[in-house]
Design an enzyme around this catalytic site. Structure first.
Site, short mmCIF file in Angstrom:
data_model
loop_
_atom_site.label_atom_id
_atom_site.label_comp_id
_atom_site.label_asym_id
_atom_site.label_seq_id
_atom_site.Cartn_x
_atom_site.Cartn_y
_atom_site.Cartn_z
N ASP A 35 -24.01 21.27 39.06
CA ASP A 35 -23.41 20.43 39.85
C ASP A 35 -21.85 20.36 40.16
OD1 ASP A 35 -25.87 18.79 41.55
OD2 ASP A 35 -26.14 18.31 39.84
N MET A 37 -18.28 18.10 41.31
CA MET A 37 -18.26 16.78 41.38
C MET A 37 -16.86 16.99 42.03
SD MET A 37 -20.99 14.21 41.42
CE MET A 37 -22.98 14.52 41.20
N HIS A 66 -23.76 23.79 43.11
CA HIS A 66 -23.91 23.18 44.14
C HIS A 66 -22.77 22.18 44.38
CE1 HIS A 66 -25.98 18.85 45.64
NE2 HIS A 66 -25.03 19.72 46.85
C1 DX5 Z 1 -26.26 14.26 42.79
C2 DX5 Z 1 -26.59 15.91 42.33
C3 DX5 Z 1 -28.04 15.96 41.64
C4 DX5 Z 1 -28.58 15.75 40.62
C5 DX5 Z 1 -29.64 15.19 40.67
O1 DX5 Z 1 -25.13 14.78 43.24
O2 DX5 Z 1 -26.78 16.91 43.33
O3 DX5 Z 1 -27.88 17.56 41.48
O4 DX5 Z 1 -28.32 15.84 38.87
O5 DX5 Z 1 -30.38 13.91 39.71
P1 DX5 Z 1 -31.63 13.58 39.33
O6 DX5 Z 1 -32.92 14.72 39.50
O7 DX5 Z 1 -31.85 12.62 38.14
O8 DX5 Z 1 -31.61 12.28 41.18
ZN ZN Z 2 -27.50 18.88 42.59
#
Ligand code: DX5
Ligand code: ZN
Length: 216
Positions: A35, A37, A66
């Site tokens: 991820d 961000m 992502h």
């Molecule tokens: C949230 C991320 C997810 C996150 C999911 O914005 O895109 O990939 O890591 O985490 P869990 O499985 O803890 O909801």
């Molecule tokens: Zn994600």
């Protein structure tokens, strides 16, 4: 096809990243979910290119990146260089989505498009044949450990229908609040890839938890 499991590195121990990467290498997991961000598209900052390069050095499985960032176009080549295999952008961050998808494919990566919980499936009608993966957010993006939004099941069914009608092979990936209960229902609804962060890394035995999710 048996569904795929993509543990989310966001929930790993960053001070023991290599240990957690090896755990995933030696588990039933299929992809590394990574991820990114930017603190603009989402109200949080995670990590960027140097960390992905470090992960790539040890990871023996697909890197599923992502992007929760504005203007992802400017970094497509760079994400390829640091090792992304699947590159997912947000529909909400891409005014020229078709162009962005083609640019990702031109770099020999699988192209993913993510939808926020409020974004309807119908917006993908005219690009579904061009997309390799649709990532449905089942929480509002930005943080791990949030509760699953139940409306997601309906969206999976709608998306499965759109994909089947289009004759495309697009994978349906779900991200946020996935555990064995939500995961089972998601697979029944037609999901292909389950992302799981907290459920895996906060468990006593992450390897066993991954196996449990793989065998749902
Ligand atoms: C949230 C991320 C997810 C996150 C999911 O914005 O895109 O990939 O890591 O985490 P869990 O499985 O803890 O909801
Ligand atoms: Zn994600």
């Amino acid at each position: 096809m048996k569904h795929l499991i993509a543990p989310s590195i966001l929930a790993a121990d960053f001070a023991n990243l290599q240990r957690d990467i090896e755990m995933i290498n030696n588990s039933d997991a299929d992809w590394f979910h990574i991820d990114v961000m930017d603190g603009v598209f989402v109200p949080n900052i995670s990590f960027g290119m140097p960390v992905i390069s470090a992960i790539k050095k040890h990871a023996k499985k697909t890197l599923d990146v992502h992007l929760m960032i504005v203007n992802p176009n400017q970094f497509i080549k760079t994400f390829k260089q640091v090792g992304a295999d699947v590159l997912t952008v947000h529909y909400e961050a891409c005014p020229h989505l078709h162009r962005t998808i083609q640019a990702i494919k031109n770099e020999d990566m699988l192209a993913g498009v993510s939808l926020n919980p409020h974004t309807p499936i119908a917006v993908l009608e005219d690009v579904i044949r061009d997309i390799d993966v649709v990532l449905l957010m089942s929480v509002n993006p930005g943080f791990g450990g949030q509760s699953f939004i139940e409306n997601t099941y309906k969206k999976v069914i709608q998306l499965r229908d759109l994909i089947d009608k289009s004759g495309s092979k697009t994978l349906i990936e779900i991200d946020g609040g996935v555990n064995s209960v939500t995961g089972k229902k998601l697979i029944a609804a037609g999901a292909d890839v389950l992302v799981a962060g907290s459920y895996v890394f906060k468990s006593d035995n992450p390897t066993k938890t991954i196996k449990e999710l793989k065998n749902l």
